[in-house]
Scaffold this motif. Structure first.
Motif, short mmCIF file in Angstrom:
data_model
loop_
_atom_site.label_atom_id
_atom_site.label_comp_id
_atom_site.label_asym_id
_atom_site.label_seq_id
_atom_site.Cartn_x
_atom_site.Cartn_y
_atom_site.Cartn_z
N UNK A 20 0.81 -1.22 0.00
CA UNK A 20 0.00 0.00 0.00
C UNK A 20 0.84 1.27 0.00
N UNK A 21 2.12 1.16 0.21
CA UNK A 21 2.97 2.35 0.30
C UNK A 21 3.06 3.12 -1.00
N UNK A 22 2.68 2.53 -2.11
CA UNK A 22 2.70 3.23 -3.39
C UNK A 22 1.31 3.69 -3.82
N UNK A 23 0.31 3.50 -2.97
CA UNK A 23 -1.05 3.89 -3.31
C UNK A 23 -1.21 5.41 -3.27
N UNK A 24 -2.21 5.91 -3.97
CA UNK A 24 -2.51 7.34 -3.92
C UNK A 24 -3.30 7.69 -2.67
N UNK A 25 -4.07 6.73 -2.19
CA UNK A 25 -4.86 6.97 -0.99
C UNK A 25 -5.08 5.66 -0.27
N UNK A 26 -5.39 5.76 1.03
CA UNK A 26 -5.87 4.61 1.80
C UNK A 26 -7.08 5.07 2.60
N UNK A 27 -8.09 4.23 2.62
CA UNK A 27 -9.28 4.49 3.42
C UNK A 27 -9.15 3.75 4.74
N UNK A 28 -9.50 4.42 5.82
CA UNK A 28 -9.25 3.87 7.15
C UNK A 28 -10.50 4.02 8.02
N UNK A 29 -10.74 3.01 8.81
CA UNK A 29 -11.81 3.07 9.80
C UNK A 29 -11.38 2.25 11.00
N UNK A 30 -11.99 2.50 12.14
CA UNK A 30 -11.67 1.73 13.33
C UNK A 30 -12.95 1.32 14.04
N UNK A 31 -12.84 0.28 14.81
CA UNK A 31 -13.90 -0.12 15.74
C UNK A 31 -13.29 -0.09 17.13
N UNK A 32 -13.98 0.54 18.07
CA UNK A 32 -13.41 0.70 19.40
C UNK A 32 -14.52 0.72 20.44
N UNK A 33 -14.12 0.59 21.68
CA UNK A 33 -15.04 0.66 22.81
C UNK A 33 -14.52 1.73 23.77
N UNK A 34 -15.42 2.56 24.27
CA UNK A 34 -14.97 3.58 25.23
C UNK A 34 -16.04 3.95 26.26
N UNK A 35 -17.10 3.20 26.31
CA UNK A 35 -18.17 3.54 27.26
C UNK A 35 -17.69 3.49 28.70
N UNK A 36 -16.76 2.58 29.00
CA UNK A 36 -16.36 2.37 30.38
C UNK A 36 -14.90 2.70 30.65
N UNK A 37 -14.27 3.42 29.72
CA UNK A 37 -12.84 3.72 29.86
C UNK A 37 -12.56 5.17 29.53
N UNK A 38 -11.45 5.67 30.03
CA UNK A 38 -10.99 7.01 29.65
C UNK A 38 -10.40 6.95 28.25
N UNK A 39 -9.49 5.98 28.05
CA UNK A 39 -8.85 5.82 26.75
C UNK A 39 -9.71 4.91 25.88
N UNK A 40 -9.99 5.29 24.64
CA UNK A 40 -10.73 4.38 23.77
C UNK A 40 -9.94 3.10 23.55
N UNK A 41 -10.61 1.97 23.67
CA UNK A 41 -9.96 0.68 23.47
C UNK A 41 -10.07 0.29 22.00
N UNK A 42 -8.96 0.34 21.31
CA UNK A 42 -8.94 0.02 19.89
C UNK A 42 -9.12 -1.48 19.70
N UNK A 138 -23.71 -3.08 14.10
CA UNK A 138 -23.24 -1.73 14.48
C UNK A 138 -22.92 -1.61 15.95
N UNK A 139 -23.76 -2.19 16.80
CA UNK A 139 -23.59 -2.03 18.24
C UNK A 139 -23.00 -3.27 18.90
N UNK A 140 -22.19 -3.98 18.16
CA UNK A 140 -21.58 -5.19 18.68
C UNK A 140 -20.48 -4.86 19.68
N UNK A 141 -20.10 -5.82 20.47
CA UNK A 141 -18.97 -5.67 21.39
C UNK A 141 -17.71 -6.08 20.63
N UNK A 142 -16.99 -5.09 20.15
CA UNK A 142 -15.83 -5.34 19.29
C UNK A 142 -14.63 -5.87 20.07
N UNK A 143 -14.69 -5.85 21.38
CA UNK A 143 -13.56 -6.34 22.17
C UNK A 143 -13.60 -7.85 22.37
#
Length: 391
Positions: A20-42, A138-143
């Motif tokens: 991917x280092x030679x691509x013009x662009x990369x699309x990025x998304x993340x799933x995380x949990x943060x309801x019970x933490x200060x730091x979002x859990x990736x 959408x509302x799954x527990x990703x952890x």
């Protein structure tokens, strides 16, 4: 587009990123949990360059994310594409101390192209590609592990569709000459200062209960104390003490720890537990806020006379008309507060009187306020007429 199996090993991730280092662009998304933490859990990272796509498991034992992180925050040749990416950027800032750049946010871009204000991802996919997304995961527990096929299919679709949407939006921005409109918005979104602040500055993000130096000094100390407690325990700030309670403590500090039970929002346990003792020590050591740290008084907004209030309403109508004509979300052009300032006679430091916003709306707004533009009814329809030459 090739869709890879879930990446859980460093070698596989390194191979993917090297391609991917030679691509013009990369699309990025993340799933995380943060309801019970200060730091979002990736919990999951999805990436696509339009040719291949993969989900990466950051919770996999021993996986080295450095190649991916370097691509996002160090490589300045590749455009990083997100949709409503504020929280994603926060995660990568927490991991690296930097934000992905150059940046393209499809939600902001869609506002410049007539897709509405803060359009959701599913609605944008439907409008641009004609696809309906499955929102079931959408509302799954990703952890939780293992992730099932439905979860992974849902997650990977976010970047595969984004890889199709981005070139379409980019072409429209170029053809309409609106690409430069977004530079300021993207730079603001990617500004690291948005995500980095010292505990000692936490009070600046709160509603001030008073302008007395002694009250603000206590608020500064309490907010810093709460920030450190929340970070140390990895709990949301509100789980430690809510903002309103901090304001009450700053305004009316108790003299003894047992008096904490009289403060709304604190449980009876605070009268003799360790955290209550640390709170009291914080109050005891708090100094009045120095003069050079006192917040500037908010600029006094000009009061709207009845006439100016009517002009403000006309400006809102004009904004609605111009936004519809140009296919730009009104919110991207300006906010109601600036319209009120313009109606009240302010001419300095207004975004609508500068750059593309002036060309698209500000010139007409100024003409309306200063009497060179008027509303009229022609053949039963609302129209605008000019009086003399426009500036």
């Amino acid at each position: 587009m090739k869709i890879h199996d879930l990446i859980t090993e460093s070698a596989s991730l390194k191979d993917l990123i090297s391609r991917m280092e030679t691509a013009e662009f990369v699309c990025v998304d993340t799933e995380f949990m943060r309801e019970n933490t200060y730091w979002p859990e990736l919990c999951l990272i999805q990436i696509s360059d339009g040719k291949e796509a993969a989900a990466i498991d950051p919770l996999a034992d021993g996986i080295d994310l450095d190649p991916l992180l370097d691509l996002l925050v160090e490589n300045r040749e590749i455009v990083k594409v997100f949709h409503a990416g504020g929280q994603d950027l926060e995660i990568f800032y927490n991991l690296t101390g930097k934000t992905p750049f150059p940046l393209f946010d499809t939600q902001i871009a869609s506002m410049a192209l007539g897709y509405g204000e803060q359009v959701g991802y599913a609605n944008l996919v439907s409008a641009v590609l004609g696809h309906q997304l499955d929102k079931g995961a959408r509302f799954t527990d990703w952890s939780r592990r293992p992730l099932d096929k439905r979860q992974l299919d849902y997650a990977i679709a976010d970047v595969t569709h984004l890889a199709e949407i981005f070139p379409t939006l980019l072409d429209k921005l170029v053809s309409t000459g609106r690409g430069a409109w977004l530079d300021e918005e993207m730079a603001r979104l990617a500004d690291p200062s948005t995500f980095a602040f010292a505990p000692e500055d936490a009070w600046k993000r709160m509603k001030l209960p008073s302008r007395k130096p002694e009250v603000l000094g206590r608020l500064k100390a309490l907010a810093a104390w709460r920030e450190k407690e929340a970070r140390g325990k990895n709990l949301p700030r509100g789980r430690i003490v809510k903002d309103d309670t901090l304001g009450e403590l700053a305004n009316h500090p108790p003299k003894r720890q047992e008096d904490l039970v009289k403060i709304r929002g604190l449980s009876r346990g605070w009268r003799d537990n360790d955290i209550g003792a640390r709170l009291m020590d914080t109050l005891k050591d708090a100094e009045p806020l120095p003069k050079d740290e006192m917040p500037a008084k908010p600029p006094r907004r000009p009061g709207l006379t009845k006439e100016a209030s009517l002009v403000s309403d006309l400006l809102k109508l004009l904004l609605k008309i111009r936004a519809k004509e140009s296919g730009v979300a009104p919110r991207l052009i300006t906010r109601a507060g600036d319209l009120e300032l313009l109606a009240a006679g302010v001419r300095e430091d207004l975004d609508i009187l500068q750059g593309w916003r002036f060309e698209e709306f500000g010139r007409d707004a100024l003409d309306l306020v200063e009497g060179r533009l008027a509303f009229a009814i022609e053949d039963g329809k609302l129209a605008m007429t000019r009086r003399g030459d426009s500036k």
